[in-house]
Design a protein around this motif. Sequence first.
Motif, PDB file in Angstrom:
ATOM      1  N   ALA A 210       0.835  -1.203   0.000  1.00  0.00           N
ATOM      2  CA  ALA A 210       0.000   0.000   0.000  1.00  0.00           C
ATOM      3  C   ALA A 210       0.867   1.251   0.000  1.00  0.00           C
ATOM      4  CB  ALA A 210      -0.934  -0.007   1.204  1.00  0.00           C
TER       5      ALA A 210
ATOM      6  N   PRO B 232      -5.183  -0.660  -7.223  1.00  0.00           N
ATOM      7  CA  PRO B 232      -5.009  -2.119  -7.237  1.00  0.00           C
ATOM      8  C   PRO B 232      -6.329  -2.801  -7.602  1.00  0.00           C
ATOM      9  CG  PRO B 232      -5.301  -1.347  -5.011  1.00  0.00           C
ATOM     10  CD  PRO B 232      -5.287  -0.115  -5.878  1.00  0.00           C
TER      11      PRO B 232
ATOM     12  N   PRO C 178      -8.356  -4.529  -2.467  1.00  0.00           N
ATOM     13  CA  PRO C 178      -7.826  -3.693  -1.379  1.00  0.00           C
ATOM     14  C   PRO C 178      -6.526  -4.292  -0.829  1.00  0.00           C
ATOM     15  CG  PRO C 178     -10.140  -4.178  -1.020  1.00  0.00           C
ATOM     16  CD  PRO C 178      -9.718  -4.988  -2.191  1.00  0.00           C
ATOM     17  N   PHE C 179      -5.720  -3.433  -0.264  1.00  0.00           N
ATOM     18  CA  PHE C 179      -4.442  -3.919   0.260  1.00  0.00           C
ATOM     19  C   PHE C 179      -4.589  -4.701   1.558  1.00  0.00           C
ATOM     20  CE2 PHE C 179      -2.778  -0.582  -2.567  1.00  0.00           C
ATOM     21  CZ  PHE C 179      -1.916  -1.377  -3.298  1.00  0.00           C
ATOM     22  N   ASP C 180      -5.777  -4.654   2.152  1.00  0.00           N
ATOM     23  CA  ASP C 180      -5.928  -5.509   3.336  1.00  0.00           C
ATOM     24  C   ASP C 180      -6.713  -6.773   3.005  1.00  0.00           C
ATOM     25  OD1 ASP C 180      -8.345  -4.326   2.959  1.00  0.00           O
ATOM     26  OD2 ASP C 180      -8.424  -3.304   4.894  1.00  0.00           O
TER      27      ASP C 180
ATOM     28  N   ARG D 225      12.735  10.073  -1.908  1.00  0.00           N
ATOM     29  CA  ARG D 225      13.241   9.827  -0.563  1.00  0.00           C
ATOM     30  C   ARG D 225      14.746   9.578  -0.489  1.00  0.00           C
ATOM     31  NH1 ARG D 225      10.170   7.417   3.280  1.00  0.00           N
ATOM     32  NH2 ARG D 225       8.091   8.280   3.302  1.00  0.00           N
TER      33      ARG D 225
ATOM     34  N   GLU E  91       9.636   2.228   5.683  1.00  0.00           N
ATOM     35  CA  GLU E  91       9.146   3.031   6.788  1.00  0.00           C
ATOM     36  C   GLU E  91       7.753   2.605   7.226  1.00  0.00           C
ATOM     37  OE1 GLU E  91      10.616   7.289   7.035  1.00  0.00           O
ATOM     38  OE2 GLU E  91       8.488   7.509   6.625  1.00  0.00           O
TER      39      GLU E  91
ATOM     40  N   PRO F  26       4.926  -2.223   9.744  1.00  0.00           N
ATOM     41  CA  PRO F  26       4.717  -2.192  11.198  1.00  0.00           C
ATOM     42  C   PRO F  26       5.709  -3.072  11.935  1.00  0.00           C
ATOM     43  CG  PRO F  26       3.032  -3.523  10.141  1.00  0.00           C
ATOM     44  CD  PRO F  26       3.799  -2.853   9.041  1.00  0.00           C
ATOM     45  N   GLN F  27       6.172  -4.107  11.276  1.00  0.00           N
ATOM     46  CA  GLN F  27       7.039  -5.071  11.935  1.00  0.00           C
ATOM     47  C   GLN F  27       8.514  -4.706  11.788  1.00  0.00           C
ATOM     48  OE1 GLN F  27       5.446  -7.068  14.147  1.00  0.00           O
ATOM     49  NE2 GLN F  27       6.251  -8.943  13.219  1.00  0.00           N
TER      50      GLN F  27
ATOM     51  N   ALA G 169       2.349  12.187   5.317  1.00  0.00           N
ATOM     52  CA  ALA G 169       2.044  10.758   5.260  1.00  0.00           C
ATOM     53  C   ALA G 169       2.988   9.867   6.026  1.00  0.00           C
ATOM     54  CB  ALA G 169       1.979  10.302   3.820  1.00  0.00           C
ATOM     55  N   TRP G 170       4.248  10.189   6.001  1.00  0.00           N
ATOM     56  CA  TRP G 170       5.175   9.154   6.449  1.00  0.00           C
ATOM     57  C   TRP G 170       5.876   9.409   7.763  1.00  0.00           C
ATOM     58  CZ3 TRP G 170       3.645   5.226   4.321  1.00  0.00           C
ATOM     59  CH2 TRP G 170       3.193   5.270   3.001  1.00  0.00           C
TER      60      TRP G 170
ATOM     61  N   LEU H 120       3.756   7.749  10.518  1.00  0.00           N
ATOM     62  CA  LEU H 120       2.970   6.696   9.908  1.00  0.00           C
ATOM     63  C   LEU H 120       2.427   5.713  10.932  1.00  0.00           C
ATOM     64  CD1 LEU H 120       2.606   5.826   6.783  1.00  0.00           C
ATOM     65  CD2 LEU H 120       3.602   3.792   7.752  1.00  0.00           C
ATOM     66  N   LEU H 121       1.297   5.126  10.584  1.00  0.00           N
ATOM     67  CA  LEU H 121       0.630   4.146  11.442  1.00  0.00           C
ATOM     68  C   LEU H 121       0.358   4.694  12.844  1.00  0.00           C
ATOM     69  CD1 LEU H 121       2.052   0.729  10.413  1.00  0.00           C
ATOM     70  CD2 LEU H 121       0.176   2.066   9.494  1.00  0.00           C
TER      71      LEU H 121
ATOM     72  N   LYS I 273       7.906   1.720  16.366  1.00  0.00           N
ATOM     73  CA  LYS I 273       6.783   1.004  15.748  1.00  0.00           C
ATOM     74  C   LYS I 273       7.095  -0.479  15.628  1.00  0.00           C
ATOM     75  CE  LYS I 273       6.125   1.731  11.464  1.00  0.00           C
ATOM     76  NZ  LYS I 273       5.858   2.421  10.209  1.00  0.00           N
TER      77      LYS I 273
ATOM     78  N   HIS J 161       5.068  -3.624  17.568  1.00  0.00           N
ATOM     79  CA  HIS J 161       4.413  -4.692  16.824  1.00  0.00           C
ATOM     80  C   HIS J 161       5.080  -6.039  17.042  1.00  0.00           C
ATOM     81  CE1 HIS J 161       2.474  -1.365  14.508  1.00  0.00           C
ATOM     82  NE2 HIS J 161       1.469  -2.217  14.534  1.00  0.00           N
TER      83      HIS J 161
ATOM     84  N   GLU K 169      -6.914  -4.852  12.876  1.00  0.00           N
ATOM     85  CA  GLU K 169      -8.004  -4.103  13.487  1.00  0.00           C
ATOM     86  C   GLU K 169      -8.507  -4.724  14.777  1.00  0.00           C
ATOM     87  OE1 GLU K 169     -10.312  -1.535  10.836  1.00  0.00           O
ATOM     88  OE2 GLU K 169      -9.867  -3.039   9.306  1.00  0.00           O
TER      89      GLU K 169
ATOM     90  N   LYS L   3      -9.012   1.262  11.602  1.00  0.00           N
ATOM     91  CA  LYS L   3      -8.484   2.181  10.590  1.00  0.00           C
ATOM     92  C   LYS L   3      -9.207   3.509  10.662  1.00  0.00           C
ATOM     93  CE  LYS L   3      -7.039  -1.008   6.973  1.00  0.00           C
ATOM     94  NZ  LYS L   3      -7.779  -2.240   7.259  1.00  0.00           N
TER      95      LYS L   3
ATOM     96  N   LYS M  22      -8.356   7.960   6.712  1.00  0.00           N
ATOM     97  CA  LYS M  22      -7.119   8.058   5.955  1.00  0.00           C
ATOM     98  C   LYS M  22      -6.510   6.669   5.744  1.00  0.00           C
ATOM     99  CE  LYS M  22      -3.044  10.907   5.853  1.00  0.00           C
ATOM    100  NZ  LYS M  22      -2.140  11.698   6.683  1.00  0.00           N
TER     101      LYS M  22
ATOM    102  N   PHE N 159      -5.643   4.703   2.377  1.00  0.00           N
ATOM    103  CA  PHE N 159      -4.296   4.161   2.178  1.00  0.00           C
ATOM    104  C   PHE N 159      -4.343   2.704   1.744  1.00  0.00           C
ATOM    105  CE2 PHE N 159      -0.605   1.968   4.073  1.00  0.00           C
ATOM    106  CZ  PHE N 159       0.439   2.704   3.550  1.00  0.00           C
ATOM    107  N   TYR N 160      -5.178   1.929   2.429  1.00  0.00           N
ATOM    108  CA  TYR N 160      -5.279   0.503   2.102  1.00  0.00           C
ATOM    109  C   TYR N 160      -6.288   0.235   0.991  1.00  0.00           C
ATOM    110  CZ  TYR N 160      -2.453  -0.795   6.140  1.00  0.00           C
ATOM    111  OH  TYR N 160      -1.426  -0.964   7.026  1.00  0.00           O
ATOM    112  N   ARG N 161      -6.893   1.276   0.502  1.00  0.00           N
ATOM    113  CA  ARG N 161      -7.932   1.142  -0.533  1.00  0.00           C
ATOM    114  C   ARG N 161      -8.980   0.148  -0.094  1.00  0.00           C
ATOM    115  NH1 ARG N 161      -6.460   4.171  -5.500  1.00  0.00           N
ATOM    116  NH2 ARG N 161      -4.227   4.480  -5.312  1.00  0.00           N
ATOM    117  N   SER N 162      -9.391   0.272   1.138  1.00  0.00           N
ATOM    118  CA  SER N 162     -10.409  -0.638   1.624  1.00  0.00           C
ATOM    119  C   SER N 162     -11.623   0.176   2.049  1.00  0.00           C
ATOM    120  CB  SER N 162      -9.860  -1.462   2.784  1.00  0.00           C
ATOM    121  OG  SER N 162      -9.478  -0.612   3.836  1.00  0.00           O
TER     122      SER N 162
ATOM    123  N   ALA O 213     -12.488   0.973  -1.552  1.00  0.00           N
ATOM    124  CA  ALA O 213     -12.144  -0.295  -2.207  1.00  0.00           C
ATOM    125  C   ALA O 213     -12.369  -0.202  -3.708  1.00  0.00           C
ATOM    126  CB  ALA O 213     -12.988  -1.421  -1.621  1.00  0.00           C
ATOM    127  N   PRO O 214     -11.540  -0.879  -4.485  1.00  0.00           N
ATOM    128  CA  PRO O 214     -11.746  -0.894  -5.937  1.00  0.00           C
ATOM    129  C   PRO O 214     -13.071  -1.574  -6.268  1.00  0.00           C
ATOM    130  CG  PRO O 214      -9.923  -2.348  -5.289  1.00  0.00           C
ATOM    131  CD  PRO O 214     -10.366  -1.629  -4.065  1.00  0.00           C
TER     132      PRO O 214
END
Lengths: 314, 418, 173
Positions: free
Chosen positions: A60, A71, A74-76, A187, A198, A201-202, C8-9, C12-13, C123, C127, C144, C149, C152, C156-159, C163-164
């Motif tokens: 993502a 895509p 979805p990325f999840d 970057r 970046e 998460p892991q 964005a970065w 992040l998260l 981070k 995790h 989740e 989520k 935003k 980001f995850y397009r969900s 979603a597409p």
Amino acid sequence: MKNLLDRRKFLKGGLASGVLASVLGTGKKAFAEHSFGGYPNSMGVLVDLSKCIGCRTCEAACNKEQEMPAPDKPFDDMSVFDEIRHGQKRRTSEKTHTVVNRYDVPGHDGPVFRKFQCNHCNEPGCLSSCFVNAYTKTPEGAVVYNEKVCVGCRTCMIACPFYVPAYKYSSPINPVITKCKMCYDTRLKNGRPPACVEACPQEVMTFGKRRDLIKLGHERIQKNPGKYIDHIYGEKEVGGTAWMYLSSVPFAEVGFNTELGDQPIVNYVKEFLTVVPMVLTIWPALFTGFHLLAKRKENQKESQKATTPSDRNA
Amino acid sequence: MKRFVAQGYDLPFINNTAISGGKKWTIKEKLLLGLTPSQYMDQFVRNPFNWLFTLIFMVGLPILAGRFYYGLGWATHGSYDYPWGLFLGWGLFVMVPLSASGFMLGTTVEVFGREDFKPIERLALLNGLLGYLFAVIFLQVDLGQPWRLIYPMFVSLGPAAVLFLVAWHVATYLSVQVAELLPAVAEWGNWPGMKKFVKSMILGLTISGIILSTLHQGALGALFTYAPGKVHPLWYSSPFQWFYFFCSSIFAGLSMLIVVSTLCKRFLSWRCDRRFLDNLDHQTMGLAKGAVLSLITYLVIKIIAIAHAENWAYLVTGWGGYYLLEICFGVLLPIVLYTKALRNNRPGLARFAALVTVLGIALNRINTALVAFNWNLYREIPHWREVIISITVYTLYIVTYRFILYRLPILYQIKAKP
Amino acid sequence: MSKKFITAWLALLALMMLNVQPAQSMEGPDTATLDSLTDLFAPVSFNHAMHVDVVANDCAVCHHHTTGTKVTDERCARCHKNSGEANSVACRDCHNANPFSAENLQKIADAELLFHTDKPGLKGAYHRKCLGCHQEMGAPTACENCHTKTEKGEAFYRSGKFAPTPGKEPASE
Ligand code: SF4
Ligand code: SF4
Ligand code: SF4
């Protein structure tokens, strides 16, 4: 059989003529000498597969950073891990620079995930095969690609041992190669880690100087006895890559080609490249010689004919 | 056409009525073969091949246009694993070796002074020129951005790449071949000055032809050395790949010449003069001799390469079986046939051997580029549109070939002005 | 530094700093909200007391040696056998929020005697620690389960609503 045409002698002959060519100044230098070597301070990424949980956040992040097309899922959505085409798991495409795939390794607890993108080789096959010089290995370690000059011959896709570059087949007007740029423009150039690194998460990926990462990788292997396979994939493969991998299962089980050897791709081509100056210099002399010989014979024949007019049919 | 000749039509050039009559050549003689437009149409309609070609074009040309309108992803599978499909596998890697005849006959006649091969030299040169030309056209169909073809020449140079060498050499060699054929054009157009000019450089042209051909034929092979893990080891050899391709281009070109000349004799005999027809058997045997020598060299190198890489074990696998099939059909069988033909002086058998050789070389190139490529992954069956486009472009090649043979003094000579 | 970087970065998260709520026992806070990187995910409400129970008061399971508990891992014990309580036990005080920033990389390179060169960022530390244990204990591991989520994040995850279009299969052939 072997001594019929011993390889070393054969090569030496080629090299000697190469030298001859450069002495004569006719051989194109670029053919004979061709080596990048790694940049000493280049950056790299160490990917520790044992830490990846397959969340696809990196995919993502790359999609967003590189402004890739939307895509298909979805990325999840984890069902992508079951996608198989031609017996192959997902790969990089014109829609994505990076993919995470799931592998079920027998004898291993739970699935293993592998994040994959361009490995940013020290001596990239893609770069050395490109006839418009679209690729550059930057001192920062990224292998970047200039789509403004791409003709679309797709030789780089042939030459990449990792099957990385994809092609925008869908575009009739401006089809170009697409591949991970290590986020160079946005970057890396500014000393920042790639977006996927970046975002993870892991912290599967460690960003740093390549030579530090090699040290760090070996330390990690050593300090966690039994956890890792004692090998950093990419430390030596095809001349070394900027992105390297640690794994707790044999690399071959999670989609890595372990038979690539340590030679950079360009070395396999060098044998031919040494022939080039040889042909360029020796052929003209050789064939002009043949021609003169033939002419002489002909002349002799003709003078013979003159003396023996009865022999008319040649 | 044969019927017209039988009916006693006056064809231009053959008996040179146009010249001896002092009449200027007009479009009628130059393009319509001395026939009136209605007669020309008549013979056109009568020829069954023309119907077949028209059919192919009717289906193929729209699809070819579609490839440029909708992009490669529409015309092919758009495979990332098989970036090269039929357009290059067939159009470049098969067409180019089959067109090696030009430089070889050029060498034989101009360098080695074997004037006895003169009657077939022009056919060899034309075969070379057209083969290369259409290889480039195939390349243009395959390139993502064909309008950037000159980039490697002038805009952004990557001189260390094998394809750079191929590009430059094919481009230069094309112009060399055009120059070598200019005398024929000059005779046809009746421009003596042009002919004289080219004649003065013919030796230089021929020798540069040898150099360029050696290198780019080899370079096509060397292109695959970029893919050590992808091409099956039996079809791959880092030190010998270029030599495989170069050496096999020799018998490929010679055999193709035999095949083409046979077709000319069979279908275009009205256009051939006695000098061509009477010498053909002798020349076929000469070409056969050359072919068999290079075939044997090729076979030896193949065996050495297997020994060198210690690839014997692969021979007993399924791939090995397929490999042996290719060698038996494409190399051993031609060697046996050619040798028999030579020993018993049977040009007919040599012609058959030539056909087998041509098919064998096509098989080898397709195998290297497509079948044994990605041997670890999967086979890619070309998209039907890709197949049709390939057939269409190849038909275009045949039609152009025929168009020129009909007209230019390739198979016949124009007698000098009285 | 580009705007994108900032928006964005950099943050992040969802997790970055441990916002400690008023302490209720000597062992630590009852709940903690992890919210410094709240960007793609909503803050995590972490039930500290419950986790203390789960590990039977062994702080070292998460806090290494910093709380003064005895470390059992012999690789740590070589140096930290007798280490006392650290000045801070907050994750963020050792685990850098920007582990791969040029400054941090330089800091590691310059510190010749530094032993912990392979220390994960904040981070990553969260995790790995949380998920590693959750996997072992069979606790929930989906993203989740711990943090939802944000809008935003969905983009980001397009969900979710980003979603597409469903039914569209991956690029043909
Ligand atoms: S992995 Fe492939 S595309 Fe990336 S640098 Fe290496 S050869 Fe080039
Ligand atoms: S380095 Fe950048 S371009 Fe490459 S996969 Fe990661 S995010 Fe994408
Ligand atoms: S973001 Fe990290 S953990 Fe998630 S799939 Fe990518 S590499 Fe694996």
